[in-house]
Design a protein around this motif. Structure first.
Motif, short mmCIF file in Angstrom:
data_model
loop_
_atom_site.label_atom_id
_atom_site.label_comp_id
_atom_site.label_asym_id
_atom_site.label_seq_id
_atom_site.Cartn_x
_atom_site.Cartn_y
_atom_site.Cartn_z
N ILE A 10 0.85 -1.19 0.00
CA ILE A 10 0.00 0.00 0.00
C ILE A 10 0.88 1.24 0.00
O ILE A 10 1.71 1.43 0.90
N ILE A 11 0.69 2.09 -1.02
CA ILE A 11 1.52 3.28 -1.17
C ILE A 11 0.62 4.51 -1.29
O ILE A 11 0.03 4.76 -2.34
N PRO A 12 0.47 5.30 -0.22
CA PRO A 12 -0.32 6.54 -0.31
C PRO A 12 0.45 7.59 -1.10
O PRO A 12 1.68 7.72 -0.97
N CYS A 13 -0.26 8.35 -1.92
CA CYS A 13 0.40 9.34 -2.78
C CYS A 13 -0.33 10.68 -2.68
O CYS A 13 -1.55 10.74 -2.85
N TYR A 14 0.42 11.72 -2.45
CA TYR A 14 -0.13 13.07 -2.47
C TYR A 14 0.88 13.99 -3.15
O TYR A 14 1.93 14.30 -2.59
N GLU A 18 6.89 13.44 -9.16
CA GLU A 18 8.32 13.32 -9.46
C GLU A 18 8.86 11.91 -9.17
O GLU A 18 9.86 11.51 -9.76
N VAL A 19 8.22 11.19 -8.26
CA VAL A 19 8.82 9.94 -7.80
C VAL A 19 8.03 8.68 -8.15
O VAL A 19 8.54 7.58 -8.03
N ILE A 20 6.78 8.83 -8.60
CA ILE A 20 5.91 7.65 -8.75
C ILE A 20 6.50 6.61 -9.69
O ILE A 20 6.51 5.40 -9.39
N GLU A 21 6.98 7.01 -10.84
CA GLU A 21 7.46 6.04 -11.83
C GLU A 21 8.68 5.27 -11.31
O GLU A 21 8.76 4.05 -11.45
N SER A 22 9.64 5.99 -10.71
CA SER A 22 10.81 5.32 -10.17
C SER A 22 10.44 4.44 -8.98
O SER A 22 11.00 3.35 -8.79
N THR A 23 9.49 4.89 -8.20
CA THR A 23 9.00 4.09 -7.08
C THR A 23 8.39 2.78 -7.57
O THR A 23 8.66 1.70 -7.03
N HIS A 24 7.60 2.87 -8.63
CA HIS A 24 6.95 1.67 -9.16
C HIS A 24 7.98 0.67 -9.70
O HIS A 24 7.86 -0.54 -9.46
N GLY A 94 -4.82 -8.64 -0.27
CA GLY A 94 -3.80 -9.61 0.08
C GLY A 94 -4.05 -10.29 1.41
O GLY A 94 -4.88 -9.86 2.22
N ASP A 95 -3.32 -11.38 1.63
CA ASP A 95 -3.36 -12.07 2.92
C ASP A 95 -2.53 -11.32 3.96
O ASP A 95 -2.55 -11.66 5.15
N ALA A 96 -1.79 -10.33 3.49
CA ALA A 96 -1.03 -9.44 4.35
C ALA A 96 -0.76 -8.16 3.56
O ALA A 96 -0.93 -8.14 2.33
N ALA A 97 -0.38 -7.10 4.26
CA ALA A 97 -0.13 -5.83 3.58
C ALA A 97 1.08 -5.13 4.19
O ALA A 97 1.33 -5.23 5.39
N VAL A 98 1.81 -4.44 3.34
CA VAL A 98 2.91 -3.58 3.76
C VAL A 98 2.53 -2.16 3.41
O VAL A 98 2.10 -1.89 2.28
N THR A 99 2.64 -1.24 4.35
CA THR A 99 2.42 0.18 4.07
C THR A 99 3.76 0.88 4.01
O THR A 99 4.63 0.67 4.86
N ILE A 100 3.93 1.73 3.00
CA ILE A 100 5.22 2.40 2.80
C ILE A 100 4.97 3.72 2.07
O ILE A 100 4.06 3.83 1.24
N ASP A 101 5.77 4.73 2.38
CA ASP A 101 5.63 6.04 1.74
C ASP A 101 6.08 5.99 0.28
O ASP A 101 6.96 5.22 -0.09
N ALA A 102 5.48 6.88 -0.52
CA ALA A 102 5.78 6.89 -1.96
C ALA A 102 7.20 7.35 -2.25
O ALA A 102 7.75 7.00 -3.31
N ASP A 103 7.81 8.13 -1.37
CA ASP A 103 9.16 8.63 -1.65
C ASP A 103 10.24 7.58 -1.42
O ASP A 103 11.41 7.80 -1.75
N LEU A 104 9.85 6.42 -0.84
CA LEU A 104 10.77 5.29 -0.61
C LEU A 104 12.00 5.67 0.20
O LEU A 104 13.07 5.09 0.03
N GLN A 105 11.85 6.62 1.10
CA GLN A 105 12.92 6.86 2.05
C GLN A 105 13.06 5.67 2.99
O GLN A 105 14.13 5.39 3.51
N PRO A 107 13.31 1.87 2.91
CA PRO A 107 13.70 0.98 1.81
C PRO A 107 12.78 -0.24 1.65
O PRO A 107 12.63 -1.04 2.58
N PRO A 108 12.15 -0.39 0.50
CA PRO A 108 11.27 -1.55 0.26
C PRO A 108 12.04 -2.87 0.21
O PRO A 108 11.42 -3.94 0.28
N GLU A 109 13.36 -2.82 0.11
CA GLU A 109 14.15 -4.04 0.13
C GLU A 109 13.98 -4.81 1.44
O GLU A 109 14.25 -6.01 1.51
N LYS A 110 13.49 -4.13 2.48
CA LYS A 110 13.27 -4.77 3.78
C LYS A 110 11.97 -5.58 3.83
O LYS A 110 11.71 -6.27 4.83
#
Length: 314
Positions: A10-14, A18-24, A94-105, A107-110
């Motif tokens: 889950i990625i909230p966006c406001y 500038e970052v959405i495409e690289s985030t995706h 999903g059977d589970a969810a991860v919430t993370i900011d759109a700027d990816l400060q 790290p989604p690698e975690k």
């Protein structure tokens, strides 16, 4: 050891054009890696457009058209980060969810580490910052002071944990069933489950765009964290009331003593100064009480946490 079937990110966006495409691209690469490692059988990337006024919606619609793993929730207006997160958790499949900011400060690698904890029985995994080296000196000072204040007030919270977390479906369902409107999610989840794992990471500096958290929003969010989880400020007001009543009694006795025994009349300073002090205390007390009453007012109205304009799903 349990296995995860479908994971929602889950990625909230406001105003994050500038970052959405690289985030995706980055999140997709990580999720594909989880598929290859058999850490999940399927996934969805759920973007919540929180009433953006820039090109965020257009970019998200373009990503949705090209990627079958993408889903987009379009909110009717800006409901704030907590509202956007609640919308994502309510609509995630999903059977589970991860919430993370759109700027990816954060790290989604975690996410892989979080899934590993899920496999070992944890329904809640919290992302926790190792330090605040990427913050400004002002933000670092205020954040450290705020966490200390929450601890003093008796609010259960994990130091340096933001909104980067993993929640399993049973916990998500319990969270979605909560009816309160003034939300401080990082403390709410701990009120539901105190058996959690932590994943530590170094927060990265924002590569593009600017933060959407103004000082006013930070102050409002901070007040929610205190007033939604403790009545300690009201108790402090009561204690101050008792102390100042005792002080006023002692002052009255002193004035009577000087009047009767010493035949002197105190000057204007001893009259005016207490008035200023007590007036300030009264206004502060009324302000604290008013904050609680204001929150009760919003709870009673039961207005929705969010409103969906459109749900783009495959």
């Amino acid at each position: 050891m349990r296995k995860l079937k479908k994971l929602s990110v889950i990625i909230p966006c406001y105003n994050e054009e500038e970052v959405i495409e690289s985030t995706h691209r980055r999140v997709t690469g990580i999720m594909q890696g989880l598929l290859k490692a058999s850490q999940c059988a399927d996934y969805e990337i759920l973007y919540v457009n929180d009433g953006s006024g820039d090109k965020t919606q257009h970019i998200l619609e373009s990503i949705f058209a090209q990627d079958k793993h993408t889903r987009v929730l379009l909110l009717r207006r800006n409901f704030g980060l907590q509202g956007a997160l609640c919308a994502g958790l309510a609509f995630a499949r999903g059977d589970a969810a991860v919430t993370i900011d759109a700027d990816l400060q954060d790290p989604p690698e975690k996410i892989g580490e979080m899934v590993a904890f899920y496999e070992n029985g944890y329904d809640l995994v919290l992302g926790v910052r190792e330090d605040r080296q990427t913050d400004t000196r002002f933000k670092r000072f205020t954040a450290e002071g705020y966490y200390s204040l929450l601890k003093i007030m008796g609010v259960e919270i994990v130091h340096n944990h933001g909104d980067f977390r993993f929640m399993a479906r049973p916990l998500m369902d319990e969270f979605n069933a909560l009816t309160e409107r003034n939300r401080f999610i990082r403390a709410m989840v701990l009120s539901l489950d105190n058996h959690y794992a932590t994943v530590f990471y170094k927060r990265e500096p924002r590569l593009q765009g600017t933060t959407k958290f103004s000082v006013a929003k930070m102050l409002s969010f901070s007040l929610d964290g205190i007033l939604s989880f403790t009545y300690m400020p009201l108790r402090l007001v009561s204690i101050m009331g008792v102390l100042f009543c005792l002080l006023a009694l002692a002052g009255s006795m002193y004035i009577l003593y000087t009047k009767i025994a010493l035949h002197t009349v105190p000057g204007w300073t001893s009259t005016v100064l207490p008035l200023f002090i007590f007036s300030g205390i009264q206004l502060l007390s009324l302000g604290i009480i008013g904050e609680y009453i204001g929150r009760l007012y919003f709870e009673v109205k039961q207005r929705p946490l969010f409103s969906i304009r459109e749900d783009l799903k495959h």
